[in-house]
Design an enzyme around this catalytic site. Structure first.
Site, short mmCIF file in Angstrom:
data_model
loop_
_atom_site.label_atom_id
_atom_site.label_comp_id
_atom_site.label_asym_id
_atom_site.label_seq_id
_atom_site.Cartn_x
_atom_site.Cartn_y
_atom_site.Cartn_z
N GLY A 1 4.49 4.13 2.91
CA GLY A 1 4.05 2.95 2.21
C GLY A 1 3.95 1.73 3.28
O GLY A 1 4.68 2.03 4.35
N LYS A 2 3.65 0.68 2.81
CA LYS A 2 3.83 -0.48 3.81
C LYS A 2 3.45 -1.71 3.06
O LYS A 2 2.58 -1.55 2.11
CB LYS A 2 2.97 -0.41 5.20
N GLY A 3 3.98 -2.98 3.34
CA GLY A 3 3.68 -4.09 2.88
C GLY A 3 3.37 -5.42 3.67
O GLY A 3 3.82 -5.08 4.83
N VAL B 1 0.97 -1.25 -0.06
CA VAL B 1 0.01 -0.05 0.04
C VAL B 1 1.00 1.32 -0.04
O VAL B 1 1.94 1.31 0.68
CB VAL B 1 -0.96 -0.01 1.25
#
Ligand code: GLU
Length: 426
Positions: A114-116, A69
């Site tokens: 962001g992040k995953g 994201v």
């Protein structure tokens, strides 16, 4: 994380993304932000959902679900870690991505958020399975990541080996070595000195400031640490070795241990490295892991996952200073209870920002292929954390509010300003 209300506490919102939006709205109200800007800043810019087929050691193929994201890129490329955990959800990753936006803005580094995440249980997977999972996940998110677009890093249950595999996978796809595509890499591969302990060290600098403000000494202060991964374990090591504090309670994902005279941190680290847990540590009494949040102490470090302190247990939390080493460990309703009680809380977007700050130094070093000494990393980090703490504290004072809201006012103001001058495309 997946549930929406706390057991025993009626109607408390526990969805992390709803919580993140509420925290944002609180600051937006203080800033009198217009509705259009709110809409833009409240929502994630881009969400990618991928299926990750992995050949397991037994020969069968299992398909995992993963996310990346990008919440906001107004101030620079998206930045944020990748989490491997069984309870990952898309809403959790969206929350974590938005917290990264505010975190980078709080400490003034030129990134968005962001992040995953991948839904998996890394503890039950072999190293080979984890490598294949990581490489295929990296390949699936490759179209949206890159040194100028979105730069992943370690988070819960990922480490420098994970980053090395991602860097190699993206480099193979691009046909040339791409150092700056991830941070938190091994030193041998364009990593930065000091990145491994940076989250903990940055938090220690913030805790020192909080102790100064509160007029308490860290020497011999009683510290409780809930979560014993990279951040929690390094914090225990640093606060005891460098400041002479007494770590009286530690919890990891399996167990809790307590000793009012102080736990031997070196033996706790050794025990964890040898057995994979702090359970069974000598010279410490076993306690239920969540009781670590409630022990009598001077400084509490929630260093595990979201929603550790909720209305269900906040009444039993006794620490006068709390530093959020994890992301999102305290719910907004608990925030209010703690603030009313006079507890000094250093919010996650400041307290744990040392990790992404040194990630930024790593990315800068990779861009110009010139590497800093550990002393330079520490000095620059210390300056950033002290300055950021001072700005957040001053903002909280000015608006007569708590430190979290102070940090959000600062961060949301900066991102809103970047959004305003850029304008909305087309
Ligand atoms: N996962 C860490 C965090 O939540 C580090 C992110 C990064 O270094 O990009 O801040």
């Amino acid at each position: 994380m997946a549930q929406t209300t706390a057991p025993g506490a009626a109607q408390e919102e526990l969805n992390p993304f709803k919580i993140a939006q509420r925290q944002f709205e609180t600051a937006a109200d203080y800033l009198n932000l217009d509705e259009s800007t709110r809409q833009v800043l409240k929502n994630a810019k881009r969400q990618l959902v991928v299926s990750i087929p992995v050949r397991m050691d037994g020969g069968e193929v299992r398909v995992f679900e993963g996310y990346r994201v990008q919440h906001n890129i107004a101030r620079g490329p998206a930045k944020g870690g990748i989490r491997f955990h069984p309870s990952v959800t898309l809403d959790e990753v969206k929350a974590l991505a938005s917290w990264m936006t505010w975190k980078c803005a709080t400490v003034g580094i030129p990134y968005g958020g962001g992040k995953g995440g991948v839904i998996c249980d890394p503890k039950s997977m072999s190293k080979g399975e984890l490598e294949r999972l990581t490489r295929r996940y990296a390949f699936e998110i490759a179209p949206i990541i890159g040194p100028d677009r979105d730069i992943p890093a370690p988070d819960v249950y990922t480490d420098e080996q994970t980053m090395a595999w991602i860097m190699d996978t993206i480099s193979m796809v691009h046909g040339h070595t791409e150092l700056g595509v991830v941070t938190g890499k091994p030193i041998a591969l364009g990593g930065s000195q000091g990145r491994g302990e940076a989250t903990a060290r940055g938090c220690l600098y913030a805790v020192r400031e909080a102790c100064r403000v509160r007029g308490i000494s860290l020497r011999d202060a009683r510290v409780a640490i809930h979560g014993f991964g990279n951040a929690g374990a390094n914090f225990a090591r640093l606060v005891s070795a460098e400041d002479g504090a007494r770590v009286v309670a530690i919890a990891d994902s399996r167990a809790g241990v307590y000793n009012e005279n102080g736990i031997g941190v070196q033996s706790a680290l050794r025990h964890k490295a040898e057995t994979g847990t702090i359970e069974g540590l000598a010279n410490a009494a076993p306690i239920p892991r969540d009781e670590v949040l409630e022990v009598d102490c001077d400084i509490l470090l929630p260093a595990a996952l979201e929603n550790s302190i909720t209305l269900a247990n906040v009444g039993r939390v006794r620490a006068p200073i709390i530093a959020e080493l994890a992301n999102g460990p305290v719910t907004p309703d608990s925030d209010r209870v703690l603030f009313d009680r006079g507890v000094f809380l250093i919010p996650d977007i400041l307290a744990n920002a040392g990790g992404v700050t040194v990630s930024y130094y790593e990315w800068v070093q990779d861009q110009y292929s010139y590497f800093w000494t550990e002393d330079r990393v520490r000095e620059t980090l210390e300056q950033t954390m002290r300055d950021s703490f001072a700005s957040v504290y001053a903002t909280a004072e000015r608006y007569r509010t708590d430190m979290r809201t102070g940090a959000y006012i600062l961060a949301v103001g900066r991102v809103a300003e970047a959004t305003r001058v850029r304008g909305i495309f087309p």
